[in-house]
Design an enzyme around this catalytic site. Sequence first.
Site, PDB file in Angstrom:
ATOM      1  CB  ALA A  47      -1.663  -7.380  -3.008  1.00  0.00           C
ATOM      2  CE  LYS A  48      -7.426  -6.903  -8.698  1.00  0.00           C
ATOM      3  NZ  LYS A  48      -7.509  -7.858  -7.732  1.00  0.00           N
ATOM      4  NE  ARG A  49      -0.464  -3.994  -0.831  1.00  0.00           N
ATOM      5  CZ  ARG A  49      -1.376  -4.509  -0.519  1.00  0.00           C
ATOM      6  NH1 ARG A  49      -2.657  -4.613  -1.202  1.00  0.00           N
ATOM      7  NH2 ARG A  49      -1.640  -4.946   0.770  1.00  0.00           N
ATOM      8  CG  ASP A  77      -9.810  -5.863  -6.010  1.00  0.00           C
ATOM      9  OD1 ASP A  77     -10.479  -6.292  -6.669  1.00  0.00           O
ATOM     10  OD2 ASP A  77      -8.648  -6.571  -5.628  1.00  0.00           O
TER      11      ASP A  77
END
Lengths: 269, 269
Positions: free
Chosen positions: A95-97, B99
Amino acid sequence: MTTEQLISEIHKKKSFLCIGLDVDLNKIPSFLLEKEDPIFEFNKAIIDATHHLCVAYKPNTAFYEAYGIKGWKALKRTIEYINTNHPEIFTIADAKRGDIGNTSTMYAKAFFKDLAFDSVTVAPYMGKDSVEPFLAFDNKHTILLALTSNKGAFDFQTKEVQNKEVYKQVLETSKSWHNSENLMYVVGATKAEYLADIRTIVPSSFLLVPGVGAQGGNLQDVCKYGMNDSVGLLINSSRGIIYASSGKDFAEASANKALELQQQMAKEL
Amino acid sequence: MTTEQLISEIHKKKSFLCIGLDVDLNKIPSFLLEKEDPIFEFNKAIIDATHHLCVAYKPNTAFYEAYGIKGWKALKRTIEYINTNHPEIFTIADAKRGDIGNTSTMYAKAFFKDLAFDSVTVAPYMGKDSVEPFLAFDNKHTILLALTSNKGAFDFQTKEVQNKEVYKQVLETSKSWHNSENLMYVVGATKAEYLADIRTIVPSSFLLVPGVGAQGGNLQDVCKYGMNDSVGLLINSSRGIIYASSGKDFAEASANKALELQQQMAKEL
């Protein structure tokens, strides 16, 4: 899931393969589009065909969000299907939050509680207080972006700060954060030669390594420079496995690709 | 929405206020919890009471994701409510995504197409090819994290790379990206003294400034150092406005707080 359980699964299956469930409706077999929930049906078939060959599944949330509420429902069904039928498999919400403290806590709740993932990927740009809220959860893992597999990694990550590249600063600094034992790191397979250096900074941490296959990374190199005494590697393949065939045999074809990688991994263990 | 339309709205309303719709069910008036969709009902009341005082709304996606599918439905209803009833208002999905290329495209679709936001916040750590897919959409805006309002900003963002802090490298480098005219930047109000320097690098870009109010930033300082000929500022307040009262009068109380800020802004214009 504890790190010890993950290591035990790796040895049992002779595999440290992670399969990326990045479902694009333009790429899945067209006959699935007639089903009520094609995203879930695709994932279910892939999981049924590959669960004995991998130790982790990693849906990238972008592919679900792009389909709106329908997509989120499919993501929830997918994680529930894995947790119910294969609780021994490590799950990663890619999710690369990352946000300020109280907001990161909300993200942590979303992925660790509501969706019940074992881990989530997090971006380091906002620093310590944006990551520690994720680290506060017991037996949940926070996979911090260090050196990513894309070209843009050279824009900021590899720039030198006080004689040390930004990604090394991220690795070094994060070790002092509260509950840092819950950290893992993303290191792209396309940059395998960097792994030796990385291992001097984080010798015992697990590394999630994307970029093998479609993006061109090499499995042997990653193992040579990145493996530690507890294996310490999860190697991800997404497109190379799940889109191995666009026909009726797509699940079988994905299992064949996964088996190829698992057999290469067995040799490295 | 075009930047010109946003500037025109700012002058019409004598306001460059952005209201953060960060709905926490533990903080909203308890009588709302009996409603079928308390998150949306709360937002609707706040929007009805404040839309004439602000030029932007910014839901932070974390607060919606934390409530699972129910939360995403509330987010969709909220953005649809704004777009239908107040199409002149600029909308920001505070999602801090980012991303590798094809995956960022999926995020861009999620926020620009499925949810129809005017803009989305994006983290810069993965570099050019993680941001350009967002920039490719006409009349949509990508708000890149530069210098955030939290303490963790000092972990990496303010570290020097080749005699220039990381956040300045981000500002500088991003100007060369394709369609960079669609970029805005996040700069925390808690770091107002940095704004003069930032304006030498990005003189004409809009800056989204969180941290006024609850986080301690000062409106006058932000204007002094950050305002340009086209105003160039969106100043966000979340908790200070939406949680002004926890009683039946919560919407009215939020309007009073928004009015206070709008009146201060009118003086600065």
